[in-house]
Design a protein around this motif. Structure first.
Motif, PDB file in Angstrom:
ATOM      1  N   GLU A  96      41.636  11.050  17.949  1.00 42.89           N
ATOM      2  CA  GLU A  96      41.932   9.679  17.542  1.00 42.89           C
ATOM      3  C   GLU A  96      42.936   9.106  18.534  1.00 42.89           C
ATOM      4  N   ASP A  97      42.540   8.058  19.227  1.00 42.10           N
ATOM      5  CA  ASP A  97      43.354   7.463  20.288  1.00 42.10           C
ATOM      6  C   ASP A  97      43.717   8.489  21.352  1.00 42.10           C
ATOM      7  N   GLN A 101      44.770  14.278  15.980  1.00 42.59           N
ATOM      8  CA  GLN A 101      45.492  13.861  14.778  1.00 42.59           C
ATOM      9  C   GLN A 101      44.500  13.231  13.807  1.00 42.59           C
ATOM     10  N   SER A 102      44.813  13.301  12.527  1.00 42.30           N
ATOM     11  CA  SER A 102      43.858  12.874  11.522  1.00 42.30           C
ATOM     12  C   SER A 102      44.569  12.762  10.183  1.00 42.30           C
ATOM     13  N   ARG A 130      50.939   6.747  19.708  1.00 41.09           N
ATOM     14  CA  ARG A 130      50.964   7.564  18.493  1.00 41.09           C
ATOM     15  C   ARG A 130      51.772   6.894  17.391  1.00 41.09           C
ATOM     16  N   TRP A 133      49.346   4.445  15.881  1.00 41.26           N
ATOM     17  CA  TRP A 133      48.372   5.168  15.054  1.00 41.26           C
ATOM     18  C   TRP A 133      48.984   5.542  13.711  1.00 41.26           C
ATOM     19  N   ARG A 136      49.425   2.627  11.323  1.00 41.78           N
ATOM     20  CA  ARG A 136      48.175   2.253  10.664  1.00 41.78           C
ATOM     21  C   ARG A 136      47.825   3.217   9.544  1.00 41.78           C
ATOM     22  N   ARG A 137      47.991   4.498   9.790  1.00 39.85           N
ATOM     23  CA  ARG A 137      47.640   5.488   8.781  1.00 39.85           C
ATOM     24  C   ARG A 137      48.577   5.396   7.568  1.00 39.85           C
TER      25      ARG A 137
END
Length: 257
Positions: A96-97, A101-102, A130, A133, A136-137
């Protein structure tokens, strides 16, 4: 919910030794112990330093052993890992990007797995990509509890040489977590020590690796390797609590009656 945390495997070429120990045999013992005692775990999370060398052969060895693991698993990267080599072997992992990571959503909240590897450096990084990211998560989690997993501690443990090798952007990480406001726990590796406490009000825990450990030594200018028992953590999570047990899976003294 029961989850397992395993960290700092430090795999080398199969048959080679590290710190006079066989990291692959220790991993095999760890997986066998998890299968015997915690096959009902919802997830096993490996928080980085899967490899000591970053070699493809170490990731192939890991992939072979993970085929024997009964519960599902997630893999994170640490400073000893090589992202490209890892992705070559674990082709089913989708970056991811550009990072490993997830997230996993569970009945108890969102688990976020953060890639803190900065290749070529021991320290962990959380660069702008990061951070974006993660923002957003966290936003997607809304008011749900969040449990964060990464390799590098963003907090000090008062072991000076180790503290200098943690997450560089700790303040930026905290700002994001504070904005979300419902981060229940941070789980990390890297230190090869059993440590628990809180960081700026957020509970934290660290566990030993599956091979060699770092001594409990607060001397400013050294890190000493020890042969303390390898361990993994058994974590119970519900709406009221997070309980973390550290299990020395090769502690032969535990067999007495």
């Amino acid at each position: 919910m029961k989850i397992i945390q395993v960290t700092d495997l430090h795999l080398v070429t199969p048959g080679d030794m590290l710190c006079e120990l066989d990291p692959l045999k220790n991993l095999q013992a760890c997986i066998a112990n998890i299968n015997e005692n915690h096959a009902d775990a919802e997830l096993v999370i490996f928080t980085g330093d899967l490899s000591d060398t970053g070699g493809d052969d170490t990731y192939r060895a890991l992939a072979g052993e993970l085929e024997k693991l009964i519960p599902p698993y997630k893999l994170l990267l640490g400073n000893h890992d090589d992202r490209s080599a890892f992705l070559r072997v674990f082709g089913s992992v989708t970056p991811e990007d550009g990072f490993v990571q997830s997230v996993v959503n569970t009945a108890e909240g969102r688990l976020i797995f953060l890639d803190s590897l900065s290749e070529g450096f021991v320290e962990g990084r959380l660069d702008e990509a990061r951070q974006a990211w993660l923002k957003r998560r966290l936003a997607e989690a809304a008011d749900k509890p969040v449990f964060l997993f990464l390799h590098h501690p963003p907090f000090p443990m008062f072991m000076p040489l180790i503290d200098g090798l943690g997450l560089v952007e700790a303040d930026a990480l905290y700002a994001l977590l504070r904005e979300h406001g419902n981060v229940r726990h941070i789980f990390v590796g890297h230190a090869h020590r059993p440590v628990a406490g809180s960081w700026r009000g957020i509970p934290i825990s660290v566990i030993r690796g599956t091979n060699h450990q770092n001594a409990l030594d607060f001397t400013p200018d050294r890190i000493m390797t020890t042969l303390e028992p390898p361990a993994y953590a058994i974590v119970f999570i519900d709406r009221d609590m997070v309980i973390v047990h550290s299990h020395d899976f090769l502690d032969r003294t535990a067999a007495y009656r």
